[in-house]
Design an enzyme around this catalytic site. Structure first.
Site, PDB file in Angstrom:
ATOM      1  N   LYS A 240       0.819  -1.217   0.000  1.00 13.65           N
ATOM      2  CA  LYS A 240       0.000   0.000   0.000  1.00 13.65           C
ATOM      3  C   LYS A 240       0.853   1.267   0.000  1.00 13.65           C
ATOM      4  O   LYS A 240       0.372   2.340  -0.301  1.00 13.65           O
ATOM      5  CB  LYS A 240      -0.919   0.008   1.236  1.00 13.65           C
ATOM      6  CG  LYS A 240      -2.006  -1.061   1.182  1.00 13.65           C
ATOM      7  CD  LYS A 240      -2.829  -1.066   2.466  1.00 13.65           C
ATOM      8  CE  LYS A 240      -3.627  -2.362   2.597  1.00 13.65           C
ATOM      9  NZ  LYS A 240      -3.973  -2.660   3.989  1.00 13.65           N
TER      10      LYS A 240
ATOM     11  N   CYS B  37      26.834  -7.781 -31.655  1.00 14.42           N
ATOM     12  CA  CYS B  37      26.638  -8.764 -30.575  1.00 14.42           C
ATOM     13  C   CYS B  37      27.586  -9.944 -30.758  1.00 14.42           C
ATOM     14  O   CYS B  37      27.543 -10.633 -31.790  1.00 14.42           O
ATOM     15  CB  CYS B  37      25.197  -9.256 -30.583  1.00 14.42           C
ATOM     16  SG  CYS B  37      24.956 -10.690 -29.534  1.00 14.42           S
TER      17      CYS B  37
ATOM     18  N   CYS C 144      25.834 -13.397 -31.512  1.00 13.66           N
ATOM     19  CA  CYS C 144      25.143 -13.663 -32.773  1.00 13.66           C
ATOM     20  C   CYS C 144      26.052 -14.524 -33.667  1.00 13.66           C
ATOM     21  O   CYS C 144      27.276 -14.379 -33.646  1.00 13.66           O
ATOM     22  CB  CYS C 144      24.791 -12.348 -33.484  1.00 13.66           C
ATOM     23  SG  CYS C 144      23.243 -11.612 -32.907  1.00 13.66           S
TER      24      CYS C 144
ATOM     25  N   HIS D 212      18.788 -12.936 -32.147  1.00 10.56           N
ATOM     26  CA  HIS D 212      19.143 -11.928 -31.148  1.00 10.56           C
ATOM     27  C   HIS D 212      17.917 -11.352 -30.452  1.00 10.56           C
ATOM     28  O   HIS D 212      18.000 -10.881 -29.305  1.00 10.56           O
ATOM     29  CB  HIS D 212      19.922 -10.807 -31.851  1.00 10.56           C
ATOM     30  CG  HIS D 212      20.495  -9.779 -30.932  1.00 10.56           C
ATOM     31  ND1 HIS D 212      21.613 -10.016 -30.153  1.00 10.56           N
ATOM     32  CD2 HIS D 212      20.113  -8.501 -30.642  1.00 10.56           C
ATOM     33  CE1 HIS D 212      21.898  -8.932 -29.442  1.00 10.56           C
ATOM     34  NE2 HIS D 212      20.996  -8.000 -29.720  1.00 10.56           N
TER      35      HIS D 212
ATOM     36  N   ASN E  11      20.727 -15.239 -16.395  1.00  7.55           N
ATOM     37  CA  ASN E  11      20.327 -13.904 -15.954  1.00  7.55           C
ATOM     38  C   ASN E  11      19.618 -13.255 -17.126  1.00  7.55           C
ATOM     39  O   ASN E  11      20.220 -13.047 -18.170  1.00  7.55           O
ATOM     40  CB  ASN E  11      21.550 -13.063 -15.567  1.00  7.55           C
ATOM     41  CG  ASN E  11      22.240 -13.605 -14.333  1.00  7.55           C
ATOM     42  OD1 ASN E  11      21.586 -14.088 -13.413  1.00  7.55           O
ATOM     43  ND2 ASN E  11      23.563 -13.530 -14.309  1.00  7.55           N
TER      44      ASN E  11
ATOM     45  N   SER F 217      24.619  -8.807 -19.216  1.00  5.39           N
ATOM     46  CA  SER F 217      25.388  -7.808 -19.940  1.00  5.39           C
ATOM     47  C   SER F 217      25.161  -7.878 -21.448  1.00  5.39           C
ATOM     48  O   SER F 217      25.713  -7.088 -22.188  1.00  5.39           O
ATOM     49  CB  SER F 217      26.877  -7.933 -19.601  1.00  5.39           C
ATOM     50  OG  SER F 217      27.314  -9.261 -19.730  1.00  5.39           O
TER      51      SER F 217
ATOM     52  N   HIS G   1      21.180 -10.889 -25.954  1.00  2.00           N
ATOM     53  CA  HIS G   1      21.036 -12.111 -26.763  1.00  2.00           C
ATOM     54  C   HIS G   1      20.654 -13.261 -25.821  1.00  2.00           C
ATOM     55  O   HIS G   1      21.275 -13.431 -24.775  1.00  2.00           O
ATOM     56  CB  HIS G   1      22.355 -12.421 -27.473  1.00  2.00           C
ATOM     57  CG  HIS G   1      22.200 -13.439 -28.555  1.00  2.00           C
ATOM     58  ND1 HIS G   1      22.272 -13.136 -29.899  1.00  2.00           N
ATOM     59  CD2 HIS G   1      21.935 -14.771 -28.493  1.00  2.00           C
ATOM     60  CE1 HIS G   1      22.075 -14.231 -30.612  1.00  2.00           C
ATOM     61  NE2 HIS G   1      21.872 -15.243 -29.772  1.00  2.00           N
TER      62      HIS G   1
ATOM     63  N   HIS H 139      20.726 -16.129 -23.688  1.00  2.00           N
ATOM     64  CA  HIS H 139      21.804 -17.054 -23.323  1.00  2.00           C
ATOM     65  C   HIS H 139      21.810 -17.296 -21.817  1.00  2.00           C
ATOM     66  O   HIS H 139      21.249 -16.520 -21.049  1.00  2.00           O
ATOM     67  CB  HIS H 139      23.170 -16.495 -23.750  1.00  2.00           C
ATOM     68  CG  HIS H 139      23.662 -15.366 -22.875  1.00  2.00           C
ATOM     69  ND1 HIS H 139      23.120 -14.103 -22.894  1.00  2.00           N
ATOM     70  CD2 HIS H 139      24.643 -15.324 -21.931  1.00  2.00           C
ATOM     71  CE1 HIS H 139      23.744 -13.328 -22.029  1.00  2.00           C
ATOM     72  NE2 HIS H 139      24.671 -14.041 -21.418  1.00  2.00           N
TER      73      HIS H 139
ATOM     74  N   GLN I 205      24.331 -19.581 -18.606  1.00  2.00           N
ATOM     75  CA  GLN I 205      25.686 -19.977 -18.289  1.00  2.00           C
ATOM     76  C   GLN I 205      25.681 -21.292 -17.516  1.00  2.00           C
ATOM     77  O   GLN I 205      24.651 -21.702 -16.963  1.00  2.00           O
ATOM     78  CB  GLN I 205      26.379 -18.910 -17.432  1.00  2.00           C
ATOM     79  CG  GLN I 205      26.440 -17.529 -18.073  1.00  2.00           C
ATOM     80  CD  GLN I 205      27.362 -16.586 -17.320  1.00  2.00           C
ATOM     81  OE1 GLN I 205      28.468 -16.954 -16.926  1.00  2.00           O
ATOM     82  NE2 GLN I 205      26.914 -15.369 -17.114  1.00  2.00           N
TER      83      GLN I 205
ATOM     84  N   PHE J 281      13.409  -4.215  -3.896  1.00  2.00           N
ATOM     85  CA  PHE J 281      14.820  -4.200  -3.540  1.00  2.00           C
ATOM     86  C   PHE J 281      15.039  -5.104  -2.334  1.00  2.00           C
ATOM     87  O   PHE J 281      14.401  -4.922  -1.297  1.00  2.00           O
ATOM     88  CB  PHE J 281      15.261  -2.780  -3.196  1.00  2.00           C
ATOM     89  CG  PHE J 281      15.423  -1.890  -4.398  1.00  2.00           C
ATOM     90  CD1 PHE J 281      16.652  -1.781  -5.027  1.00  2.00           C
ATOM     91  CD2 PHE J 281      14.348  -1.201  -4.925  1.00  2.00           C
ATOM     92  CE1 PHE J 281      16.807  -0.974  -6.149  1.00  2.00           C
ATOM     93  CE2 PHE J 281      14.496  -0.389  -6.045  1.00  2.00           C
ATOM     94  CZ  PHE J 281      15.727  -0.274  -6.660  1.00  2.00           C
TER      95      PHE J 281
HETATM   96  O1  LIG Z   1      28.776 -13.304 -16.484  1.00  2.00           O
HETATM   97  P1  LIG Z   1      28.043 -12.034 -16.792  1.00  2.00           P
HETATM   98  O2  LIG Z   1      26.710 -12.245 -17.455  1.00  2.00           O
HETATM   99  O3  LIG Z   1      28.890 -11.028 -17.511  1.00  2.00           O
HETATM  100  O4  LIG Z   1      27.754 -11.389 -15.356  1.00  2.00           O
HETATM  101  C1  LIG Z   1      26.574 -11.541 -14.618  1.00  2.00           C
HETATM  102  O5  LIG Z   1      26.422 -12.853 -14.088  1.00  2.00           O
HETATM  103  C2  LIG Z   1      27.389 -13.279 -13.135  1.00  2.00           C
HETATM  104  C3  LIG Z   1      26.979 -14.627 -12.594  1.00  2.00           C
HETATM  105  O6  LIG Z   1      25.695 -14.625 -12.019  1.00  2.00           O
HETATM  106  C4  LIG Z   1      27.546 -12.273 -11.990  1.00  2.00           C
HETATM  107  O7  LIG Z   1      28.645 -12.642 -11.189  1.00  2.00           O
HETATM  108  C5  LIG Z   1      27.766 -10.857 -12.529  1.00  2.00           C
HETATM  109  O8  LIG Z   1      27.787  -9.941 -11.451  1.00  2.00           O
HETATM  110  C6  LIG Z   1      26.632 -10.522 -13.501  1.00  2.00           C
HETATM  111  O9  LIG Z   1      26.806  -9.222 -14.030  1.00  2.00           O
HETATM  112  O1  LIG Z   2      11.299   1.306   3.666  1.00  2.00           O
HETATM  113  P1  LIG Z   2      11.712   1.877   2.347  1.00  2.00           P
HETATM  114  O2  LIG Z   2      12.925   2.756   2.439  1.00  2.00           O
HETATM  115  O3  LIG Z   2      10.568   2.551   1.625  1.00  2.00           O
HETATM  116  O4  LIG Z   2      12.099   0.614   1.464  1.00  2.00           O
HETATM  117  C1  LIG Z   2      13.381   0.094   1.297  1.00  2.00           C
HETATM  118  O5  LIG Z   2      13.878  -0.541   2.469  1.00  2.00           O
HETATM  119  C2  LIG Z   2      13.177  -1.704   2.899  1.00  2.00           C
HETATM  120  C3  LIG Z   2      13.922  -2.306   4.070  1.00  2.00           C
HETATM  121  O6  LIG Z   2      15.251  -2.627   3.760  1.00  2.00           O
HETATM  122  C4  LIG Z   2      13.026  -2.726   1.771  1.00  2.00           C
HETATM  123  O7  LIG Z   2      12.158  -3.760   2.193  1.00  2.00           O
HETATM  124  C5  LIG Z   2      12.447  -2.077   0.511  1.00  2.00           C
HETATM  125  O8  LIG Z   2      12.418  -3.025  -0.539  1.00  2.00           O
HETATM  126  C6  LIG Z   2      13.317  -0.887   0.136  1.00  2.00           C
HETATM  127  O9  LIG Z   2      12.805  -0.253  -1.014  1.00  2.00           O
END
Ligand SMILES: O=P(O)(O)O[C@H]1O[C@H](CO)[C@@H](O)[C@H](O)[C@H]1O
Ligand SMILES: O=P(O)(O)O[C@H]1O[C@H](CO)[C@@H](O)[C@H](O)[C@H]1O
Lengths: 393, 393
Positions: free
Chosen positions: B30, B52, B55, B121, B162, B170, B173, B175, B177, B357
């Site tokens: 809320k 890329c 590709c 891609h 990811n 990053s 495309h 993919h 790992q 977050f």
């Molecule tokens: O390997 P990438 O895709 O460049 O990197 C991504 O995946 C990794 C593995 O989860 C992480 O450690 C990196 O922080 C993230 O940016």
């Molecule tokens: O309470 P805030 O600042 O609005 O919210 C922030 O801190 C909280 C506590 O760490 C988290 O749960 C939220 O995801 C974050 O956005």
């Protein structure tokens, strides 16, 4: 055999507090970055913002007005994650123990507070004076003591600050939070248990201070060994700053690129409530020294989550509480082994716009870091103590 | 007493796999959001991008060319987090056990692979056909088998994806790992151990399939109980999609807002290598059904980290390995209790631009979520099975 090269050899390190391993792959920083970049973390904000609900005299959600405060200001979170009247969801239908054990739940009660650090909308801890930061340490301490006295069913208070939009902070006005809880959360519970187990399984080290109960302390021993390495002039020192009572360092087992821990090295200090006046002043100046160096590293407002680990709240006898006697004894027992310490978890890795993502492998397998803690510590240690915005030309 | 209201009452739930609690504060949604907003997760990309490196036919780091592949394509990561020749950093100076126990480290060796899901891609798993996703499941399986055969010192392979810049990807495309490791990382180790402990502490449930060794399976029991609740027409069902062999659901203990788990419900399948042809097809179509619903939820490309949990790699006898016999037996033992499952950890919470977050309280204390898993499941379940971009007007 090949000699170890911190810029190319992967290894794992163990965090004795959280009991988890961290994979360290220092050579990974060589990879080019084509991923997300954050907006520049430069802020020029007005000292007062009429739209900010944390600025003195302004209106908050629900029509309440924030006081015309000077110094710090505490109020109950208008959108608290925990409230006093928590109710348990209905139990899953009885399907026998083998299924019920998969649906464990418990009530979660609490009180949540917001703590404004300064009336000035344009400041952060890094730009506040040591005396102003001391005001923050004092208000944390008062809150820790007052709230647990007023609500004796509370078992733990998690004090923290999210700084910067990168770390989910929804308002740039300098502020933190305190979520007080009817239980000890998972991570603090593990950390308290680790300290307890250590005290019972290790022998004291000559000349290193002990816990009040005469047993060895995990964090006092750790601080002593890091300090000794630093004072010997070791290039690989993980120390960033040494105060009179507190030391700031990048832990050997750090997860975040520039993760920092601030901890006492002179004596056992279980919680904020146990700080002497001189120790409180030293904690404040050490927190300032760390925050300024972080801002100076990339000359930007360096986002982080900061949190205080300490003893569960002091509580009256078990009989007065709505928890059972065993739980109360356990909390009191843990308190005897707790050492106050503050953690900083900042995400930036390479510059003010490129952060480390703890995703993928990190979420599924274990935390992975790209630079060694020793490299990170050296960079922070070498930063100026004066904030870049306050430097004379 | 007050009846439980999922839109206002906080509680905690326990994750029996990771052994951690999650705070659920449903009423938090809320609160108004004034924090960071992500760039819109809408993408219109060309089918081929000459810049890329994933590709077909394009140049990668170090001048190597990506093959002109059709279907999937696997290559060794040019910036691998782990390499074969890992070397241990020097031990900290000998200061006695009480200090040495704080500096635990071990070597980490491995091989890292990148897996292109499609030559196109502009696609993501959500927009690929079931047959194309089946190609991905097949290439994962081949990699799991081949890599562990070729490098018998490997103990675990973490396959993950990811998706989206929000999750640190990053390159857009499509993919994923695979990081293969000389050890079992912290989280998979806990999850394997939890499954083992469950099998030894619980009694079988009538009519629910068992592990190959005749013991009860944590995840088969869990799938059976969620399926039964769903089939009874319960409004609070956490099920999103039911395939022939696999089920997709938001776990009772989910951390991320729309966290999803895909798991088998018909029999014990320890790893990708144990899938029958029909099961592989069903896993692929269930992964497709989940990804499409996620994209449809906010009509955007829904970022996530996806990861495969399964048995440690099959290895030859202990004698052939450079690990000791106890470690080898432990891994074999864990494999007998492992059940293949796939996790999706997506950060979006309210819309295509506002994510949850996991910071501050979540990092220091314990994970906190804002909507209940039941609310999240209902929203995903109600989404269309046809991808919004492919819908006819
Ligand atoms: O390997 P990438 O895709 O460049 O990197 C991504 O995946 C990794 C593995 O989860 C992480 O450690 C990196 O922080 C993230 O940016
Ligand atoms: O309470 P805030 O600042 O609005 O919210 C922030 O801190 C909280 C506590 O760490 C988290 O749960 C939220 O995801 C974050 O956005």
């Amino acid at each position: 055999s090949v000699p170890f090269d911190p810029s190319s050899h992967s290894h794992r390190r163990f965090n004795p507090l959280t009991q988890e391993w961290v994979l360290c792959s220092p050579h990974r920083t060589k990879r080019p970055w084509q991923g997300a970049v954050e907006p520049p973390q430069l802020d020029s904000r007005p000292a007062y913002d009429e739209k900010c609900y944390l600025c003195p005299g302004n209106e908050r959600a629900g029509g309440i007005r924030t006081e015309k405060y000077e110094g710090t200001f505490v109020f109950e979170n208008d959108f608290a994650a925990l409230v006093e009247t928590s109710v348990l969801p209905p139990p899953p239908s009885a399907l026998g123990d083998a299924v019920n054990s998969l649906y464990q739940q418990e009530p979660a009660r609490g009180k949540c507070y917001v703590i404004c650090f300064s009336p000035r909308h344009d400041l952060t801890v890094a730009e506040m004076s040591d005396a102003e930061i001391e005001g923050v340490v004092k208000v944390w301490t008062k809150l820790y003591v007052d709230v647990s006295t007023e609500y004796p069913w509370l078992k733990y208070i998690q004090i923290f600050e999210n700084k910067g939009s990168m770390m989910g902070c929804s308002n740039p006005h300098p502020h933190g939070q305190a979520w007080s809880l009817s239980y000890i959360p998972s991570r603090p519970a593990t950390i308290l248990q680790s300290q307890r187990d250590y005290a019972h399984s290790q022998n004291p080290i000559p000349n290193v201070p002990l816990l009040a109960n005469g047993k060895p302390s995990l964090l006092l021993n750790y601080a002593a060994s890091e300090l000794a390495k630093h004072q010997s002039g070791d290039e690989d020192s993980r120390v960033i700053f040494v105060g009179k009572h507190f030391i700031a360092l990048v832990p050997f087992w750090a997860s975040w690129p520039f993760e920092t821990m601030v901890l006492p090295f002179q004596r056992h200090i279980p919680s904020l409530a146990a700080l002497t006046e001189e120790e409180a002043i030293d904690l404040a100046s050490t927190l300032g020294a760390v925050s300024r160096r972080m801002d100076n590293l990339f000359e930007c407002s360096f986002g982080y989550s900061m949190g205080v680990y300490q003893a569960p709240v002091h509580r009256p006898s078990a009989a007065e509480l709505d928890v059972n006697a065993t739980a109360a004894e356990e909390a009191d027992d843990w308190a005897a082994y707790a050492q106050l310490h503050v953690g900083f978890y900042p995400p930036l890795l390479r510059s003010s716009t490129v952060k480390k993502f703890l995703v993928g492998f990190e979420l599924f397998a274990e935390t992975q870091r790209d630079i060694t803690p020793e490299q990170a510590a050296k960079r922070l240690r070498d930063c100026d103590d004066v904030h870049y915005k306050q430097r004379k030309e």
